[in-house]
Enzyme design. Structure first.
Site, PDB file in Angstrom:
ATOM      1  N   GLU A 125       0.846  -1.197   0.000  1.00  6.18           N
ATOM      2  CA  GLU A 125       0.000   0.000   0.000  1.00  6.18           C
ATOM      3  C   GLU A 125       0.884   1.250   0.000  1.00  6.18           C
ATOM      4  O   GLU A 125       1.836   1.328   0.753  1.00  6.18           O
ATOM      5  CB  GLU A 125      -0.903  -0.033   1.247  1.00  6.18           C
ATOM      6  CG  GLU A 125      -1.887   1.106   1.308  1.00  6.18           C
ATOM      7  CD  GLU A 125      -2.625   1.283  -0.017  1.00  6.18           C
ATOM      8  OE1 GLU A 125      -3.326   0.366  -0.447  1.00  6.18           O
ATOM      9  OE2 GLU A 125      -2.465   2.358  -0.639  1.00  6.18           O
TER      10      GLU A 125
ATOM     11  N   LYS B 190       8.261  -1.529  -2.521  1.00  5.65           N
ATOM     12  CA  LYS B 190       7.589  -0.739  -1.474  1.00  5.65           C
ATOM     13  C   LYS B 190       8.623  -0.109  -0.529  1.00  5.65           C
ATOM     14  O   LYS B 190       8.556   1.083  -0.210  1.00  5.65           O
ATOM     15  CB  LYS B 190       6.612  -1.648  -0.706  1.00  5.65           C
ATOM     16  CG  LYS B 190       6.044  -1.042   0.553  1.00  5.65           C
ATOM     17  CD  LYS B 190       5.189   0.182   0.296  1.00  5.65           C
ATOM     18  CE  LYS B 190       5.053   1.000   1.548  1.00  5.65           C
ATOM     19  NZ  LYS B 190       4.248   2.191   1.416  1.00  5.65           N
TER      20      LYS B 190
ATOM     21  N   CYS C  18       6.416   4.739   9.391  1.00  2.00           N
ATOM     22  CA  CYS C  18       7.038   3.880   8.379  1.00  2.00           C
ATOM     23  C   CYS C  18       8.439   4.251   7.899  1.00  2.00           C
ATOM     24  O   CYS C  18       9.272   3.366   7.738  1.00  2.00           O
ATOM     25  CB  CYS C  18       6.103   3.752   7.197  1.00  2.00           C
ATOM     26  SG  CYS C  18       4.605   2.878   7.680  1.00  2.00           S
TER      27      CYS C  18
HETATM   28  P1  NAD Z   1      -1.643  -0.162  12.721  1.00  2.00           P
HETATM   29  O1  NAD Z   1      -0.820  -0.433  13.915  1.00  2.00           O
HETATM   30  O2  NAD Z   1      -2.441   1.101  12.640  1.00  2.00           O
HETATM   31  O3  NAD Z   1      -2.675  -1.369  12.503  1.00  2.00           O
HETATM   32  C1  NAD Z   1      -2.329  -2.701  12.564  1.00  2.00           C
HETATM   33  C2  NAD Z   1      -3.450  -3.462  13.259  1.00  2.00           C
HETATM   34  O4  NAD Z   1      -3.171  -4.864  13.179  1.00  2.00           O
HETATM   35  C3  NAD Z   1      -3.603  -3.149  14.740  1.00  2.00           C
HETATM   36  O5  NAD Z   1      -4.906  -2.659  15.004  1.00  2.00           O
HETATM   37  C4  NAD Z   1      -3.341  -4.491  15.441  1.00  2.00           C
HETATM   38  O6  NAD Z   1      -4.131  -4.698  16.597  1.00  2.00           O
HETATM   39  C5  NAD Z   1      -3.688  -5.465  14.349  1.00  2.00           C
HETATM   40  N1  NAD Z   1      -3.112  -6.797  14.539  1.00  2.00           N
HETATM   41  C6  NAD Z   1      -1.836  -7.130  14.872  1.00  2.00           C
HETATM   42  N2  NAD Z   1      -1.692  -8.456  14.918  1.00  2.00           N
HETATM   43  C7  NAD Z   1      -2.906  -8.998  14.632  1.00  2.00           C
HETATM   44  C8  NAD Z   1      -3.402 -10.314  14.535  1.00  2.00           C
HETATM   45  N3  NAD Z   1      -2.608 -11.372  14.735  1.00  2.00           N
HETATM   46  N4  NAD Z   1      -4.693 -10.493  14.236  1.00  2.00           N
HETATM   47  C9  NAD Z   1      -5.517  -9.441  14.030  1.00  2.00           C
HETATM   48  N5  NAD Z   1      -5.098  -8.162  14.097  1.00  2.00           N
HETATM   49  C10 NAD Z   1      -3.815  -7.936  14.394  1.00  2.00           C
HETATM   50  O7  NAD Z   1      -0.656  -0.269  11.477  1.00  2.00           O
HETATM   51  P2  NAD Z   1      -0.825   0.443  10.040  1.00  2.00           P
HETATM   52  O8  NAD Z   1      -0.344   1.846  10.111  1.00  2.00           O
HETATM   53  O9  NAD Z   1      -2.185   0.156   9.521  1.00  2.00           O
HETATM   54  O10 NAD Z   1       0.263  -0.358   9.208  1.00  2.00           O
HETATM   55  C11 NAD Z   1       0.044  -1.685   8.820  1.00  2.00           C
HETATM   56  C12 NAD Z   1       1.084  -2.067   7.784  1.00  2.00           C
HETATM   57  O11 NAD Z   1       0.924  -1.242   6.617  1.00  2.00           O
HETATM   58  C13 NAD Z   1       2.535  -1.866   8.214  1.00  2.00           C
HETATM   59  O12 NAD Z   1       3.306  -2.881   7.637  1.00  2.00           O
HETATM   60  C14 NAD Z   1       2.918  -0.541   7.595  1.00  2.00           C
HETATM   61  O13 NAD Z   1       4.304  -0.460   7.336  1.00  2.00           O
HETATM   62  C15 NAD Z   1       2.148  -0.557   6.301  1.00  2.00           C
HETATM   63  N6  NAD Z   1       1.788   0.756   5.760  1.00  2.00           N
HETATM   64  C16 NAD Z   1       1.357   1.744   6.573  1.00  2.00           C
HETATM   65  C17 NAD Z   1       0.963   2.963   6.036  1.00  2.00           C
HETATM   66  C18 NAD Z   1       0.482   4.082   6.907  1.00  2.00           C
HETATM   67  O14 NAD Z   1       0.295   5.173   6.385  1.00  2.00           O
HETATM   68  N7  NAD Z   1       0.255   3.883   8.189  1.00  2.00           N
HETATM   69  C19 NAD Z   1       0.984   3.146   4.648  1.00  2.00           C
HETATM   70  C20 NAD Z   1       1.416   2.102   3.832  1.00  2.00           C
HETATM   71  C21 NAD Z   1       1.806   0.896   4.398  1.00  2.00           C
HETATM   72  C1  UGA Z   2       4.585   7.694   3.677  1.00  2.00           C
HETATM   73  C2  UGA Z   2       4.579   7.634   2.139  1.00  2.00           C
HETATM   74  O1  UGA Z   2       4.365   8.939   1.623  1.00  2.00           O
HETATM   75  C3  UGA Z   2       3.487   6.697   1.628  1.00  2.00           C
HETATM   76  O2  UGA Z   2       3.572   6.568   0.219  1.00  2.00           O
HETATM   77  C4  UGA Z   2       3.668   5.319   2.282  1.00  2.00           C
HETATM   78  O3  UGA Z   2       2.625   4.454   1.881  1.00  2.00           O
HETATM   79  C5  UGA Z   2       3.658   5.470   3.790  1.00  2.00           C
HETATM   80  O4  UGA Z   2       4.707   6.382   4.199  1.00  2.00           O
HETATM   81  C6  UGA Z   2       3.932   4.179   4.514  1.00  2.00           C
HETATM   82  O5  UGA Z   2       4.480   3.263   3.968  1.00  2.00           O
HETATM   83  O6  UGA Z   2       3.591   4.214   5.691  1.00  2.00           O
HETATM   84  P1  UGA Z   2       3.167   8.985   5.497  1.00  2.00           P
HETATM   85  O7  UGA Z   2       4.282   8.607   6.400  1.00  2.00           O
HETATM   86  O8  UGA Z   2       1.787   8.693   5.927  1.00  2.00           O
HETATM   87  O9  UGA Z   2       3.346   8.275   4.068  1.00  2.00           O
HETATM   88  O10 UGA Z   2       3.221  10.554   5.175  1.00  2.00           O
HETATM   89  P2  UGA Z   2       4.203  11.442   4.275  1.00  2.00           P
HETATM   90  O11 UGA Z   2       3.384  12.438   3.579  1.00  2.00           O
HETATM   91  O12 UGA Z   2       5.106  10.634   3.455  1.00  2.00           O
HETATM   92  O13 UGA Z   2       5.049  12.206   5.382  1.00  2.00           O
HETATM   93  C7  UGA Z   2       6.026  11.541   6.162  1.00  2.00           C
HETATM   94  C8  UGA Z   2       6.803  12.552   6.968  1.00  2.00           C
HETATM   95  O14 UGA Z   2       7.631  13.338   6.116  1.00  2.00           O
HETATM   96  C9  UGA Z   2       5.923  13.549   7.733  1.00  2.00           C
HETATM   97  O15 UGA Z   2       6.487  13.780   8.993  1.00  2.00           O
HETATM   98  C10 UGA Z   2       5.973  14.792   6.870  1.00  2.00           C
HETATM   99  O16 UGA Z   2       5.750  15.977   7.587  1.00  2.00           O
HETATM  100  C11 UGA Z   2       7.395  14.713   6.339  1.00  2.00           C
HETATM  101  N1  UGA Z   2       7.584  15.446   5.075  1.00  2.00           N
HETATM  102  C12 UGA Z   2       6.907  15.076   3.963  1.00  2.00           C
HETATM  103  C13 UGA Z   2       8.471  16.503   5.030  1.00  2.00           C
HETATM  104  O17 UGA Z   2       9.114  16.847   6.042  1.00  2.00           O
HETATM  105  N2  UGA Z   2       8.648  17.158   3.837  1.00  2.00           N
HETATM  106  C14 UGA Z   2       7.981  16.813   2.711  1.00  2.00           C
HETATM  107  O18 UGA Z   2       8.209  17.468   1.662  1.00  2.00           O
HETATM  108  C15 UGA Z   2       7.090  15.744   2.768  1.00  2.00           C
END
Ligand code: NAD
Ligand code: UGA
Length: 466
Positions: free
Chosen positions: A169, A224, A280
């Site tokens: 994602e 990713k 992340c």
């Molecule tokens: P999060 O902590 O918000 O959510 C994860 C959820 O999974 C939690 O609610 C937890 O209770 C649940 N969980 C854990 N183990 C479990 C199990 N065995 N059964 C059922 N539920 C379980 O995490 P997130 O931010 O949603 O991130 C999830 C993944 O997606 C990570 O690998 C992260 O790197 C990736 N990711 C995050 C973002 C982002 O913007 N947060 C964007 C892209 C990818």
């Molecule tokens: C980031 C990536 O942008 C997503 O594509 C990815 O899916 C995600 O991580 C993930 O894998 O979790 P996110 O962390 O939600 O998304 O937000 P961003 O907009 O990337 O910002 C990350 C950090 O960088 C923030 O603290 C933001 O303030 C900072 N940032 C961003 C800067 O300081 N300068 C910029 O120009 C952009």
């Protein structure tokens, strides 16, 4: 094969919004989001929509429309796994805190546990999709766990089998819904054409097929990590230049604009600030460093480690600068903190630069008044928790309910998150509220500089050499 029932394990920042958008566009598919966190599921089911566990612009409307129809949140994992044709694993993948690889490698225990649950409860052919960000080759581990169970149960469940896909994602918090509605690309890695097609067909409900990229599993998993590493690298690059601008009298926004107008470079991710936060970037780059070292690619590891080092350096630089400008001490001084989330339009504080900066200011003896439009008191308390009982006896920070209250009697104000409401403040009112001489530190270059100067407050902005 046509998918009619989806289960998503993990109702977090990715699982919740992603499944909501799938449910919105695929009324013919039942989408079940399951989690072990009972409280989180209760909040997803709350009729008070302001209590949803995640704040994302546009999310509430979709939940209102789809919940109870084809979008369901529950803790009933075994049944929802059984019902599913396709299961997304969307659980957290934090950095290991102890043992081999502590501080760098990804702790895969939640992914393993999810795979074991799937292995235990699935009772037919099921497509298992990695949605979490995972170290390259994790699909192999998932396959082994799933296949071991089918081998064990061959007599009872002959029809059970699995296909594993990678579908990382790319959404960013704060713009998750629009990122999901209109993604730059959908990446699907796998080696089973039938399953890949089933997943492509889901996205085809709203994403044009020319945006769907299919690869082998390992390229998808690695892409990713690398996308996040490249984004973070741009932020570290521009942050090094912010310091150079301050030293030379150049202006970072002009430099970023001039550089970004080159199509080959591009204008995005060139905003200098207090360093990247969020759950992340740090974890994914640490993992990249770990993987590179594992393959004896030490130069590669060192290169990416530097991106992380610059991020902490920028935050330390800000602390020293604030103390120096405030006559060498901030002990007992009141400081207003504007913004606590790691970026605007989210209530997420994971790895927020505000946490590190606030803790350091408290260590120096400052008393903080913290305001954020979306982060609540409980979250701030959790993030600023200090086990030092001596420090806990004194009030070191207060939660501010209202933006202008935050400035009352403050000696300085530090802007840490780029919330829209900080761009249109009444600076005459703020000037009257603060103790003079008062300092404004704008780590995001967002305040109205003309008005701040007109109110005779002392101002420092990141990357501005005046
Ligand atoms: P999060 O902590 O918000 O959510 C994860 C959820 O999974 C939690 O609610 C937890 O209770 C649940 N969980 C854990 N183990 C479990 C199990 N065995 N059964 C059922 N539920 C379980 O995490 P997130 O931010 O949603 O991130 C999830 C993944 O997606 C990570 O690998 C992260 O790197 C990736 N990711 C995050 C973002 C982002 O913007 N947060 C964007 C892209 C990818
Ligand atoms: C980031 C990536 O942008 C997503 O594509 C990815 O899916 C995600 O991580 C993930 O894998 O979790 P996110 O962390 O939600 O998304 O937000 P961003 O907009 O990337 O910002 C990350 C950090 O960088 C923030 O603290 C933001 O303030 C900072 N940032 C961003 C800067 O300081 N300068 C910029 O120009 C952009």
């Amino acid at each position: 094969m046509k998918v009619k029932n989806i289960c998503c394990i993990g109702a977090g920042y990715v699982g919740g919004p992603t499944m909501a958008v799938i449910a919105k566009h695929c009324p013919d598919i039942q989408v079940n989001v399951v989690d072990i966190n009972k409280e989180r599921i209760e909040r997803w089911n709350d009729n008070d929509f302001t209590n949803l566990p995640i704040y994302e612009p546009g999310l509430e409307e979709i939940i209102k429309k789809c919940r109870g129809k084809n979008l369901h949140f529950s803790t009933e994992m075994p049944q929802k796994i059984k019902d599913a044709d396709l299961i997304f694993i969307s659980v957290n993948t934090p950095t290991k805190t102890k043992g081999v690889g502590a501080g760098q490698a990804i702790d895969l225990k939640y992914v393993e546990e999810s795979s074991r649950q799937i292995a235990k409860h699935a009772n037919k052919f099921t497509i298992v999709v990695e949605k979490s960000t995972l170290p390259v080759k994790t699909a192999q581990t998932i396959k082994e766990i799933l296949n071991a169970s089918t081998n064990n149960k061959q007599d009872q469940k002959k029809e059970v089998s699995f296909s594993v896909l990678s579908n990382p994602e790319f959404l960013a918090e704060g713009s998750a819904i629009s990122d999901l509605e209109n993604p730059d690309r959908i990446l699907i890695g796998g080696d089973d054409d039938k399953s890949i097609k089933a997943l492509v067909d889901i996205y085809a409900h709203w994403v044009s097929k020319n945006k769907v990229l299919t690869t082998d599993l390992w390229s998808s998993e690695l892409s990713k990590l690398i996308a996040n590493a490249f984004l973070a690298q741009r932020i570290s690059s521009i942050n090094t230049i912010s310091a150079l601008c301050e030293a030379t009298g150049a202006h970072i926004k002009d430099v970023a604009l001039a550089v970004g107008m080159d199509k080959r470079i591009g204008k995005y991710f060139l905003n200098s600030g207090p360093g990247f936060g969020g759950s992340c970037f740090k974890k994914d780059i640490s993992n990249l460093v770990y993987i590179s070292n594992h393959y004896n690619l030490f130069e590669v590891a060192n290169y990416w480690q530097k991106v992380l080092d610059i991020n902490t350096w920028q935050q330390r630089r800000f602390i020293n600068l604030i103390i120096n400008k405030m006559f060498g001490t901030i002990s007992s001084k009141k400081i207003a903190i504007l913004g606590f989330s790691f970026k605007a339009n989210t209530n997420d504080t994971r790895e927020s630069p505000a946490i590190y900066i606030c803790k350091k200011l408290i260590e120096e003896g400052a008393i903080l008044n913290i305001y954020d439009p979306k982060v609540n008191f409980q979250q701030m308390s959790k993030d600023l928790e200090n086990n030092d009982s001596e420090m806990n006896n004194d009030i070191k920070w207060r939660y501010s309910e209202e933006v202008y209250d935050t400035f009352i009697n403050a000696d300085a104000a530090i802007f840490l998150t780029e919330w829209d409401e900080f761009q249109n403040l009444n600076w005459q009112k703020i000037k009257k509220a603060m103790r003079q001489p008062a300092f404004i530190f704008d780590t995001r270059s967002i305040v109205n500089i003309k008005e701040v100067k007109e109110s005779n407050l002392k101002i420092w902005q990141v990357g501005y050499g005046y």
